[in-house]
Design a protein around this motif. Structure first.
Motif: not given
Length: 312
Positions: A49-57
């Motif tokens: 899966q993927f997320k927005i780095p540094f902003i999302q946890k």
């Protein structure tokens, strides 16, 4: 200079890529948060899966069955008996998003389950008798001895342990519906008297066992007396029969001896006189000893044999 820039760019891209990708394995489920708030739908399928780095946890939650172990509590039953009740349960996270919003993590869930399950346990125990908490069915006791029929009896129960556990489970699940979890099973792990009551219970148990032991001994002593009476009766009968048979044998022997003596000594006058003399001497030997004083008349058989040897 150009190569250095390319290397730095590649490192930055890799770093960003590593921070934007994550893996959900088979034993977990996850939600993505942004500044502490959930974003999107829960992730319940394993994979990349993927997320927005540094902003999302990413918050991971267990998909497996989880354990709740209650503390042993002192609770009075409806028949006023104080007991310690120790319980356990199994639960699972069914809605990770709702679970995160209401409980945040497993520690918060365990604390909430403590309140719910302990409370429902207290209500169930306080509403039922002790017998219903320790037995599940009305069954007939297995009695191995006939005289224990009136001792080994079981009182009737109205609901039973299994039904009480099912009731606690039902009521607890009704209270956790909005928490994103589901309680799978609930059980009483141990039910025991409080220490102050245990000794009285043990004393009653000992008294009951002693009463049964006394009944065993009484039955045994009665049976022993019956056996001894039959043995003495049989022994007396055997002795009586033995004496009678001995007398019969002795009588037959004496008769046979008399017959043999008669045949032996009845051949002529001399043998008859010898036989008469011997019989007289035998009678003399049996009726007299060294301390006996005898006064004989001249016409006595003893006198005739002693003085004349049997001659006139």
């Amino acid at each position: 200079m150009k190569n250095t820039i390319l290397i730095i760019a590649a490192v930055v891209i890799l770093f960003v890529g590593f921070n934007s990708a994550f893996i959900v394995d088979e034993k977990n489920q996850a939600i993505v948060t942004q500044f502490g708030r959930p974003v999107g739908e829960p992730i319940t399928s394993p994979g990349l899966q993927f997320k927005i780095p540094f902003i999302q946890k990413v918050q991971f939650f267990d998909r497996r069955f989880l354990e709740w172990d209650g503390d042993a509590n002192q609770i009075p039953t409806s028949d006023k008996k104080f007991i310690f009740v120790d319980t356990f349960a199994r639960w699972e996270i069914t809605d990770p998003l709702q679970f995160f919003l209401r409980l945040r993590d497993e520690r918060g869930a365990q604390s909430r389950l403590d309140d719910i399950l302990d409370g429902e346990t207290r209500n169930a125990v306080a509403s039922n008798d002790l017998l219903d908490l320790v037995r599940s069915t009305n069954r007939e006791p297995e009695v191995t001895e006939d005289f224990l029929d009136d001792i080994e009896t079981l009182e009737e129960i109205t609901i039973g342990r299994d039904a009480i556990e099912a009731l606690v489970l039902e009521r607890a699940n009704a209270r956790v519906q909005d928490l994103g979890i589901r309680i799978l099973d609930f059980r009483f792990k141990r039910v025991n008297y409080v220490e102050a009551v245990q000794q009285n219970v043990f004393d009653r148990m000992i008294s009951e066992r002693n009463r049964i032991a006394d009944q065993f001994r009484s039955e045994g002593q009665g049976e022993a007396r019956v056996i001894l009476g039959e043995m003495e009766r049989d022994l007396a009968r055997i002795r009586s029969e033995a004496r009678r048979e001995a007398q019969q044998i002795r009588g037959r022997a004496d008769a046979e001896a008399t017959r043999i003596y008669a045949e032996a000594y009845n051949r002529n006058r001399v043998s008859r006189e010898l036989y008469q003399f011997l019989r007289t001497m035998e009678a003399f030997e049996k009726t007299m000893d060294e301390n006996t004083t005898v006064i004989l008349s001249t016409d006595s058989e003893f006198y005739r044999f002693l003085m004349g040897g049997g001659q006139q």
